[in-house]
Design a protein around this motif. Sequence first.
Motif, PDB file in Angstrom:
ATOM      1  N   ILE A  41     -12.358   3.427   2.328  1.00 48.68           N
ATOM      2  CA  ILE A  41     -11.016   4.033   2.217  1.00 48.68           C
ATOM      3  C   ILE A  41     -10.997   5.371   2.955  1.00 48.68           C
ATOM      4  O   ILE A  41     -10.031   5.713   3.645  1.00 48.68           O
ATOM      5  CB  ILE A  41     -10.624   4.227   0.735  1.00 48.68           C
ATOM      6  CG1 ILE A  41     -10.643   2.889  -0.014  1.00 48.68           C
ATOM      7  CG2 ILE A  41      -9.251   4.883   0.611  1.00 48.68           C
ATOM      8  CD1 ILE A  41      -9.619   1.889   0.419  1.00 48.68           C
ATOM      9  N   GLY A  46       0.822  -1.219   0.000  1.00 44.81           N
ATOM     10  CA  GLY A  46       0.000   0.000   0.000  1.00 44.81           C
ATOM     11  C   GLY A  46       0.844   1.253   0.000  1.00 44.81           C
ATOM     12  O   GLY A  46       0.500   2.262  -0.631  1.00 44.81           O
ATOM     13  N   LYS A  75      -7.929  -3.105  -1.705  1.00 39.02           N
ATOM     14  CA  LYS A  75      -8.783  -3.387  -0.529  1.00 39.02           C
ATOM     15  C   LYS A  75      -9.708  -4.568  -0.818  1.00 39.02           C
ATOM     16  O   LYS A  75      -9.891  -5.454   0.033  1.00 39.02           O
ATOM     17  CB  LYS A  75      -9.604  -2.134  -0.180  1.00 39.02           C
ATOM     18  CG  LYS A  75     -10.497  -2.290   1.064  1.00 39.02           C
ATOM     19  CD  LYS A  75      -9.673  -2.427   2.318  1.00 39.02           C
ATOM     20  CE  LYS A  75     -10.477  -2.328   3.590  1.00 39.02           C
ATOM     21  NZ  LYS A  75     -11.515  -3.348   3.763  1.00 39.02           N
ATOM     22  N   ILE A 110      -1.836   4.826   4.388  1.00 41.12           N
ATOM     23  CA  ILE A 110      -2.544   5.922   3.703  1.00 41.12           C
ATOM     24  C   ILE A 110      -2.152   7.273   4.294  1.00 41.12           C
ATOM     25  O   ILE A 110      -2.040   8.272   3.578  1.00 41.12           O
ATOM     26  CB  ILE A 110      -4.074   5.707   3.780  1.00 41.12           C
ATOM     27  CG1 ILE A 110      -4.494   4.660   2.743  1.00 41.12           C
ATOM     28  CG2 ILE A 110      -4.836   7.008   3.545  1.00 41.12           C
ATOM     29  CD1 ILE A 110      -5.968   4.366   2.696  1.00 41.12           C
ATOM     30  N   LYS A 136      -7.086  -3.291   8.810  1.00 37.07           N
ATOM     31  CA  LYS A 136      -7.545  -1.899   8.962  1.00 37.07           C
ATOM     32  C   LYS A 136      -6.422  -1.008   9.485  1.00 37.07           C
ATOM     33  O   LYS A 136      -6.210   0.106   8.990  1.00 37.07           O
ATOM     34  CB  LYS A 136      -8.742  -1.848   9.922  1.00 37.07           C
ATOM     35  CG  LYS A 136     -10.015  -2.451   9.340  1.00 37.07           C
ATOM     36  CD  LYS A 136     -11.142  -2.438  10.371  1.00 37.07           C
ATOM     37  CE  LYS A 136     -12.409  -3.065   9.807  1.00 37.07           C
ATOM     38  NZ  LYS A 136     -13.477  -3.155  10.826  1.00 37.07           N
ATOM     39  N   LYS A 192     -17.579   1.618  -1.216  1.00 36.37           N
ATOM     40  CA  LYS A 192     -16.161   1.216  -1.147  1.00 36.37           C
ATOM     41  C   LYS A 192     -15.269   2.425  -0.869  1.00 36.37           C
ATOM     42  O   LYS A 192     -14.302   2.327  -0.108  1.00 36.37           O
ATOM     43  CB  LYS A 192     -15.735   0.555  -2.465  1.00 36.37           C
ATOM     44  CG  LYS A 192     -16.321  -0.830  -2.663  1.00 36.37           C
ATOM     45  CD  LYS A 192     -15.859  -1.419  -3.982  1.00 36.37           C
ATOM     46  CE  LYS A 192     -16.433  -2.811  -4.201  1.00 36.37           C
ATOM     47  NZ  LYS A 192     -15.987  -3.379  -5.492  1.00 36.37           N
ATOM     48  N   PHE A 248      -3.859  -0.401   6.665  1.00 32.10           N
ATOM     49  CA  PHE A 248      -4.359   0.567   5.673  1.00 32.10           C
ATOM     50  C   PHE A 248      -4.276   1.990   6.228  1.00 32.10           C
ATOM     51  O   PHE A 248      -3.853   2.916   5.538  1.00 32.10           O
ATOM     52  CB  PHE A 248      -5.798   0.225   5.286  1.00 32.10           C
ATOM     53  CG  PHE A 248      -5.906  -0.598   4.036  1.00 32.10           C
ATOM     54  CD1 PHE A 248      -6.127  -0.007   2.807  1.00 32.10           C
ATOM     55  CD2 PHE A 248      -5.754  -1.967   4.076  1.00 32.10           C
ATOM     56  CE1 PHE A 248      -6.214  -0.756   1.652  1.00 32.10           C
ATOM     57  CE2 PHE A 248      -5.841  -2.741   2.936  1.00 32.10           C
ATOM     58  CZ  PHE A 248      -6.073  -2.130   1.709  1.00 32.10           C
ATOM     59  N   GLU A 249      -4.703   2.141   7.473  1.00 33.91           N
ATOM     60  CA  GLU A 249      -4.675   3.468   8.092  1.00 33.91           C
ATOM     61  C   GLU A 249      -3.247   3.993   8.180  1.00 33.91           C
ATOM     62  O   GLU A 249      -2.990   5.183   7.947  1.00 33.91           O
ATOM     63  CB  GLU A 249      -5.297   3.380   9.490  1.00 33.91           C
ATOM     64  CG  GLU A 249      -5.533   4.728  10.135  1.00 33.91           C
ATOM     65  CD  GLU A 249      -6.306   4.621  11.441  1.00 33.91           C
ATOM     66  OE1 GLU A 249      -6.237   5.580  12.233  1.00 33.91           O
ATOM     67  OE2 GLU A 249      -6.963   3.586  11.672  1.00 33.91           O
ATOM     68  N   LEU A 288      -6.179   1.599  -4.834  1.00 31.78           N
ATOM     69  CA  LEU A 288      -6.483   1.364  -3.418  1.00 31.78           C
ATOM     70  C   LEU A 288      -7.775   0.551  -3.255  1.00 31.78           C
ATOM     71  O   LEU A 288      -7.846  -0.366  -2.438  1.00 31.78           O
ATOM     72  CB  LEU A 288      -6.622   2.692  -2.663  1.00 31.78           C
ATOM     73  CG  LEU A 288      -5.330   3.437  -2.331  1.00 31.78           C
ATOM     74  CD1 LEU A 288      -5.654   4.788  -1.710  1.00 31.78           C
ATOM     75  CD2 LEU A 288      -4.463   2.625  -1.372  1.00 31.78           C
ATOM     76  N   LEU A 289      -8.784   0.890  -4.069  1.00 30.63           N
ATOM     77  CA  LEU A 289     -10.058   0.162  -3.996  1.00 30.63           C
ATOM     78  C   LEU A 289      -9.876  -1.296  -4.413  1.00 30.63           C
ATOM     79  O   LEU A 289     -10.397  -2.208  -3.765  1.00 30.63           O
ATOM     80  CB  LEU A 289     -11.108   0.836  -4.895  1.00 30.63           C
ATOM     81  CG  LEU A 289     -11.585   2.223  -4.455  1.00 30.63           C
ATOM     82  CD1 LEU A 289     -12.477   2.834  -5.515  1.00 30.63           C
ATOM     83  CD2 LEU A 289     -12.328   2.160  -3.130  1.00 30.63           C
ATOM     84  N   VAL A 349      -6.461   6.031  -6.320  1.00 41.41           N
ATOM     85  CA  VAL A 349      -7.690   5.652  -5.614  1.00 41.41           C
ATOM     86  C   VAL A 349      -8.243   4.339  -6.157  1.00 41.41           C
ATOM     87  O   VAL A 349      -8.645   3.457  -5.389  1.00 41.41           O
ATOM     88  CB  VAL A 349      -8.741   6.775  -5.697  1.00 41.41           C
ATOM     89  CG1 VAL A 349     -10.021   6.364  -4.968  1.00 41.41           C
ATOM     90  CG2 VAL A 349      -8.196   8.065  -5.096  1.00 41.41           C
ATOM     91  N   ILE A 359      -9.017  11.220  -3.340  1.00 41.20           N
ATOM     92  CA  ILE A 359     -10.297  10.533  -3.120  1.00 41.20           C
ATOM     93  C   ILE A 359     -11.450  11.475  -3.468  1.00 41.20           C
ATOM     94  O   ILE A 359     -12.436  11.071  -4.095  1.00 41.20           O
ATOM     95  CB  ILE A 359     -10.407  10.028  -1.663  1.00 41.20           C
ATOM     96  CG1 ILE A 359      -9.433   8.865  -1.441  1.00 41.20           C
ATOM     97  CG2 ILE A 359     -11.828   9.581  -1.334  1.00 41.20           C
ATOM     98  CD1 ILE A 359      -9.286   8.441   0.003  1.00 41.20           C
TER      99      ILE A 359
END
Length: 768
Positions: free
Chosen positions: A448, A357, A378, A407, A400, A444, A403-404, A374-375, A371, A418
Motif C-alpha cells: 500500500i 477504493g 487489496k 489513494i 496497481k 502488505k 490503487f495509486e 485498504l489491506l 488502512v 498508514i
Amino acid sequence: MMAEDIRQDKKGNFSALMEHNSNGVTRSSALAASKTGASKKLVIKNFKDKPKLSENYTEDTWLKLCDAVGAIQNSTSIKYNLEELYQAVENLCSYKVSPTLYRQLRQLCEDHVQAQIQQGGEYCSLLNIELTESVDSLSFLKRMNRCWQDHCRQTIMIRSIFLFLDRTYVLQNSLLPSIWDTGLELFRTHIVSDSGVQKRTVDGILEQIELERSGETVDRSLLRSLLGMLSDLQVYKESFEERFLVETNRLYAAEGQRLMQERDVPEYLHHVARRLEEENDRVISYLDQSTQKPLVYCVEKQLLGEHMTSILQKGLTVLLDENRVTELTLLYQLFSKVKGGLHTLLQFWRDYIKAFGGEIVGTPEKDKDMVQELLDYKDKMDNVVHTCFARNESFINSMKEAFEAFINKRPNKPAELIAKYVDSKLRAGNKEATEEELERILDKIMIIFRFIHGKDVFEAFYKKDLAKRLLVGKSASVDAEKSMLSKLKHECGAAFTSKLEGMFKDMELSKDIMIHFKQYTQNQSGPSNIELTVNILTMGYWPSYIPMEVHLPAEMVKLQEVFKVFYLGKHSGRKLQWQPTLGHAVLKTEFKEGKKELQVSLFQTLVLLMFNEGEEFSVEEIRTATGIEEGELKRTLQSLACGKARVLNKNPRGKDVEDGDRFNFNKDFKHKLFRIKINQIQMKETVEEQVSTTERVFQDRQYQIDAAVVRIMKMRKTLSHNLLVSELYNQLKFPVKPGDLKKRIESLIDRDYMERDKDTPTQYHYVA
C-alpha cells in the motif's frame, strides 16, 4: 540345357536345384554353381502366345456383370460368385475393354436411378411433391436417409466387383471420376439437386436442431448421416451451413435480448457457457468440423459481444462486492473469447477499483479503519486477479494504477494513517499477531505504501511515532522495528531512512553512555538515592519537541548537573537541552496495604512528590509548585485521580479536573500488583498538531524544491521554464503543483540565485 563338364553322379542333385520361371527362362541356382565350380548358362525361350478369348466372351461376361449389378440394385441375390465376377472384370480389363466397361457401368447405374424416379420407386417418393408434403418432416428425413444408405450400400457392392477397373483404368485417367464418386454424382444430380428435395431435407434438419436447442431429444445418428450425405455430395456449405448460421444468429440474437432482461448476470453467464458447450457438442456429434468456428463465433457474438457493456454494468459490481469467484472466473473466460472483451472488462475493473477504493479513502468517518480496509480490499482484488483473471499481467498493472490513483486523490491523509497503523502494530501490547504474522502484515503495508506519492508525509508521522516507542520503551520487537526500517530503505533508498537509523543509533549509544555514567557516579562522593537514566538524542534525527520548563526537585537538578559535567567532559562543544515531556520514573510508595512501586511520567512524579510535603493541595498550588502547563497538569491529575489506579483523591469527585478541585493522597489505595503502571491520559493528537506535522513536511518540501532548482541551474547554466519544470518533476519524489514550483522559482530569483533573460522572460540564467 546342362553344362557338359558336370559329372554324372552330380546330375540328380543339379536337376533338383534348377528353377523354372514363368516366362520360360531357366536359371541355375547359385548354390549348385558354387558346389560344382561350373560356369552358369541361361537358356532363353520365346514367350508363350497369349490365349485368345472366345468370340462372345465380352458380351457374355458383360451380361453376367449386368445381371449382378441389377441384383444389387434391386436387393436380390446374386447368381454368381463374387470372386468369379471380380475375375471376369480383371479378364476384360486385361484385353483392353476397360473404356467400354466403364462407360457401360456408368450408363447402367444412371439408367437404374432414372428408372426408379420414373417407375415410382423409392427415389420417386422423395421427388413427388404431393407425396412428400403428406408426410411430416421427420418421416421425410428418415426416408431420405434410407434412400441414401441404400444407394451407398449398392455403390460399395458394385465397386467391390469392379474394383480392378477402378484401380487400373480409372486411376490412370485423372479426368474420370471413380466408381464411388460416380455414384455420389448420380445421387447429387438426380436426387439432392432437386430444389424441393434439398429444401425439405435442410428444413427438416434445421427443425430437428431447433427442437434439440429447446430441450427436446432428437435422433442424432439420423442428423449425422444426413449431414454427412450433404458433405459427401459437396453441397453442405451452400445448402445447409449458410441457412443454419442465419437461423442460429436469429435465435441467439432474440435469446440474448430476452434473457438479459429476465435473468441476473451470474445466471446469464452460466446460460451462455451451457449454450457454448451444447453447440460444441453438436459439432462433435453431427455437424461438420468446418462449421465449428463460425457457429461458436455466432453464439459468442449474439450472447456476449452484443451485451458486453450491459453485462458489466449490470453485474460486475455485484460479483466483485460479493466475491463470486466462480462467476468472475466464468466471466473472464467468456470475455476472453470475444474480440475486445478483455479490454472492456479491464476498463470496468479499473473503474470499479477506483470507485470502491475512493469511498474508503475519501470518507473521513472511515479514517479509523481506512488502512485495514485498504489491506483487506487489496487482498480481495489480488485473489480475484490470481484466481479468476488467470494472473493476467494487464489486469495486475491496471489494478496497481487504480490503487495509486484513488489513494492519492486525498493528499497526505493516507500516508499519515498508514504510519499510525504501523505504529499500532509495532507498539508493545499488540498481541494480535505472532512475529511471522507481523512480518506478513508489514509486507502488505509496504505494498500500500508504494502507491503513495507523498512518502515524506509518511516519514514525518512514522518518525514521530517511532520516537515515542523508543523513548517510552513501548516497541514490541526490535527485530520487527529493524525489519520495517529495512523494508523502507529497500523501497525508498538510504536517504529516506538515514534519520530513522540515526534514532536507533542514538538509543544504542545512550546505553553505552549510561554504563560509563554509572561507573563515573560510583567514583563520586555521596551517592544519590535516585537512579538516573538519560537518552541522548541528536536533534537532527528526532522530531522537534517544544521545550517546557518545570520545577524539578533539588536532588534531580543536582543529578542533571552531574550528568552534564560528565557528558560535556567527554564531548566538548556540544549543548544539552533537557526534555521533561519525555521523562518517566518509578516511585516507591507506601500505602496502608503495603509498599508498591508506581511507574509514572515525570509530570506525574512531580505531582506525587508534593504529597511528601503536605496532605492536600489545590490545582493552583500544584501548578505553582511544579510549573507544569495548565492543560498538561489537568491531564496529569486526571490520570492520578480519575483513572483505574486512583492514588490521589479528588474533591469534589468527577471525571474532569476543574480549577477549584482539591487533591489528597489516597492511603487506602489497593492493587493486586506490586508494580503499577499509571498511564498518562493521552491527549488525542489535535488538529493543530497534525497541521503542524504536515506544515513541517511542506516546509521541507520547499527546501527540497529550492535545492533541486539550484542544482539543475548550476549544471545547465541556462534553461527555459518548461524544461526546468520537467527536470524538477523527474527529480522530486513527492507530488507538487506547477503553481508551487513557480513560486519557488520566483523566490530564488528574488534571492539572486538565478535571473530571467532580459529578452526572453521564460528563459532563466544561473547566477554564480
